[in-house]
Write a protein that holds these residues in place. Structure first.
Motif, PDB file in Angstrom:
ATOM      1  N   SER A  59      43.590  40.988  44.276  1.00  0.00           N
ATOM      2  CA  SER A  59      42.540  40.002  44.520  1.00  0.00           C
ATOM      3  C   SER A  59      42.116  40.106  45.971  1.00  0.00           C
ATOM      4  O   SER A  59      42.864  40.571  46.829  1.00  0.00           O
ATOM      5  CB  SER A  59      43.018  38.582  44.198  1.00  0.00           C
ATOM      6  OG  SER A  59      44.031  38.177  45.101  1.00  0.00           O
ATOM      7  N   TYR A  65      43.694  31.683  46.369  1.00  0.00           N
ATOM      8  CA  TYR A  65      44.810  32.458  46.901  1.00  0.00           C
ATOM      9  C   TYR A  65      44.718  32.601  48.417  1.00  0.00           C
ATOM     10  O   TYR A  65      45.198  33.569  48.992  1.00  0.00           O
ATOM     11  CB  TYR A  65      44.863  33.828  46.246  1.00  0.00           C
ATOM     12  CG  TYR A  65      45.116  33.775  44.745  1.00  0.00           C
ATOM     13  CD1 TYR A  65      46.070  32.910  44.212  1.00  0.00           C
ATOM     14  CD2 TYR A  65      44.391  34.589  43.876  1.00  0.00           C
ATOM     15  CE1 TYR A  65      46.295  32.855  42.842  1.00  0.00           C
ATOM     16  CE2 TYR A  65      44.614  34.540  42.506  1.00  0.00           C
ATOM     17  CZ  TYR A  65      45.562  33.673  41.995  1.00  0.00           C
ATOM     18  OH  TYR A  65      45.804  33.621  40.636  1.00  0.00           O
ATOM     19  N   TYR A  70      45.302  40.900  48.467  1.00  0.00           N
ATOM     20  CA  TYR A  70      46.634  41.192  47.947  1.00  0.00           C
ATOM     21  C   TYR A  70      46.603  42.571  47.296  1.00  0.00           C
ATOM     22  O   TYR A  70      45.805  42.815  46.381  1.00  0.00           O
ATOM     23  CB  TYR A  70      47.057  40.144  46.923  1.00  0.00           C
ATOM     24  CG  TYR A  70      47.156  38.761  47.513  1.00  0.00           C
ATOM     25  CD1 TYR A  70      48.368  38.262  47.974  1.00  0.00           C
ATOM     26  CD2 TYR A  70      46.021  37.961  47.641  1.00  0.00           C
ATOM     27  CE1 TYR A  70      48.453  37.001  48.536  1.00  0.00           C
ATOM     28  CE2 TYR A  70      46.097  36.697  48.199  1.00  0.00           C
ATOM     29  CZ  TYR A  70      47.309  36.224  48.643  1.00  0.00           C
ATOM     30  OH  TYR A  70      47.384  34.977  49.212  1.00  0.00           O
ATOM     31  N   TYR A 132      51.278  32.521  46.856  1.00  0.00           N
ATOM     32  CA  TYR A 132      50.105  32.941  46.079  1.00  0.00           C
ATOM     33  C   TYR A 132      50.322  34.329  45.480  1.00  0.00           C
ATOM     34  O   TYR A 132      49.859  34.629  44.381  1.00  0.00           O
ATOM     35  CB  TYR A 132      48.862  32.966  46.968  1.00  0.00           C
ATOM     36  CG  TYR A 132      48.457  31.625  47.530  1.00  0.00           C
ATOM     37  CD1 TYR A 132      48.689  30.450  46.829  1.00  0.00           C
ATOM     38  CD2 TYR A 132      47.836  31.540  48.772  1.00  0.00           C
ATOM     39  CE1 TYR A 132      48.313  29.223  47.359  1.00  0.00           C
ATOM     40  CE2 TYR A 132      47.453  30.317  49.298  1.00  0.00           C
ATOM     41  CZ  TYR A 132      47.701  29.168  48.600  1.00  0.00           C
ATOM     42  OH  TYR A 132      47.331  27.952  49.128  1.00  0.00           O
ATOM     43  N   ARG A 135      52.681  34.194  42.500  1.00  0.00           N
ATOM     44  CA  ARG A 135      51.976  33.491  41.434  1.00  0.00           C
ATOM     45  C   ARG A 135      51.055  34.451  40.678  1.00  0.00           C
ATOM     46  O   ARG A 135      51.006  34.441  39.431  1.00  0.00           O
ATOM     47  CB  ARG A 135      51.168  32.333  42.036  1.00  0.00           C
ATOM     48  CG  ARG A 135      50.557  31.390  41.034  1.00  0.00           C
ATOM     49  CD  ARG A 135      49.824  30.264  41.755  1.00  0.00           C
ATOM     50  NE  ARG A 135      50.711  29.476  42.615  1.00  0.00           N
ATOM     51  CZ  ARG A 135      50.290  28.506  43.406  1.00  0.00           C
ATOM     52  NH1 ARG A 135      48.996  28.202  43.465  1.00  0.00           N
ATOM     53  NH2 ARG A 135      51.154  27.830  44.147  1.00  0.00           N
ATOM     54  N   GLN A 136      50.341  35.293  41.413  1.00  0.00           N
ATOM     55  CA  GLN A 136      49.456  36.267  40.760  1.00  0.00           C
ATOM     56  C   GLN A 136      50.241  37.280  39.938  1.00  0.00           C
ATOM     57  O   GLN A 136      49.847  37.633  38.825  1.00  0.00           O
ATOM     58  CB  GLN A 136      48.631  37.003  41.819  1.00  0.00           C
ATOM     59  CG  GLN A 136      47.606  36.153  42.522  1.00  0.00           C
ATOM     60  CD  GLN A 136      46.864  36.934  43.589  1.00  0.00           C
ATOM     61  OE1 GLN A 136      45.996  37.748  43.290  1.00  0.00           O
ATOM     62  NE2 GLN A 136      47.211  36.684  44.847  1.00  0.00           N
TER      63      GLN A 136
END
Length: 306
Positions: A59, A65, A70, A132, A135-136
């Motif tokens: 992302s 985020y 990322y 974040y 989480r992704q």
């Protein structure tokens, strides 16, 4: 002390906490050929692992985020390996750093069979970018049609933090997905004296909360020794880890803050190979009466709690 160290020291001493301080150098793609290691297994894990590596941006600029980029490094041909799901390592930058600077390190770790997630956050101490990121990864792992569907070994997730990212790694244990981590490594993590000197309370952390294996490394050069990771405070942090099932610490000789990431990389790789993949060769470095880390002449101030 060379001019880069002088500039870094002056910038940190000026206590400008949110300026883009260059605490992180860009790692050379040839760094594995530039380092002389003393340990037999240290030399082994300095080499690249058996897998070719690819990378993919997960992302970029998404508000939910934090607006960071990322990027995931992973073994090529991910869907064809019988070894999947693969362990995951979340990486946190030092001040002013970015995964772009550390790409050769992430490629190296991924070549040993890991999913390695980095980000562009230059202030990782509060560790929201780490939260974040995981989480992704967990979302993609559970989403049918995703290239990561079922590919993340959710029982073997590590986190590594450099400099202020070391504080971030500790803070990660307090976030929503803190219980997902099963091993941690910190590299020249900021300690309480520099955090208080710079009036950055969000860098302060409590190592006594650790219930997972922890490796803490640092250099013995002037910046780490006298400013960022003083030995006295490293020892205090080590002593506080009474609940960790395993803990180790050591300082690499002739290494300072700007070089410790690459210089310690072989043992960091070995640590995660042991903790997240059950690699018995890596375990030889960290356990037993003749643990290589203890006997390695290139390291000092080594302590191990098994």
């Amino acid at each position: 002390m060379n001019y880069r160290h002088i500039i870094l020291f002056a910038a940190l001493a000026a206590a400008i906490p949110f300026a883009p301080l260059e605490a992180e150098d860009k790692i050379s793609p040839d760094y594995t050929m530039e380092i002389e290691d003393q340990g037999r297994l240290e030399q082994f894990y300095r080499m690249n692992g058996p897998y070719e590596v690819k990378s993919q941006v997960l992302s970029k600029g998404r508000e939910e985020y934090g607006g960071y980029t990322y990027t995931l490094w992973y073994p090529a041909g991910l869907g064809r390996y019988r070894s999947w799901p693969l362990p995951l390592v979340i990486c946190l930058n030092g001040t002013g750093g970015s995964a772009e600077n550390d790409e050769p390190l992430y490629e190296h770790l991924a070549s040993w069979g890991f999913l390695v997630l980095g980000n562009s956050d230059p202030q990782t101490g509060p560790v929201w970018s780490g939260e974040y990121g995981i989480r992704q990864m967990l979302l993609l792992n559970g989403t049918k049609g995703s290239f990561l569907y079922g590919k993340v070994d959710t029982k073997h997730i590590g986190i590594i933090g450099y400099s202020q990212g070391g504080a971030g790694a500790w803070h990660a244990l307090d976030r929503d997905h803190g219980s997902a981590y099963t091993a941690m490594a910190t590299v020249s993590a900021v300690t309480k004296s520099i955090s208080r000197r710079l009036k950055l309370d969000n860098w302060l952390y409590d190592t006594g909360k650790a219930k997972i294996p922890v490796l803490m490394v640092s250099g013995n050069g002037i910046l780490d020794r006298d400013f960022i990771s003083p030995l006295k405070e490293m020892n205090e942090n080590f002593d506080a880890m009474t609940r960790a099932p395993y803990a180790a610490m050591g300082r690499r000789k002739h290494t300072d803050h700007l070089d410790i990431q690459r210089d310690a990389d072989a043992y960091l790789t070995a640590f995660f190979c042991w903790q997240l993949k059950g690699d018995l060769r890596g375990q030889e470095i960290f356990t037993g009466p003749h643990a290589e880390l203890k006997e390695n002449r290139g390291w000092e101030q080594v302590r191990i709690k098994e």
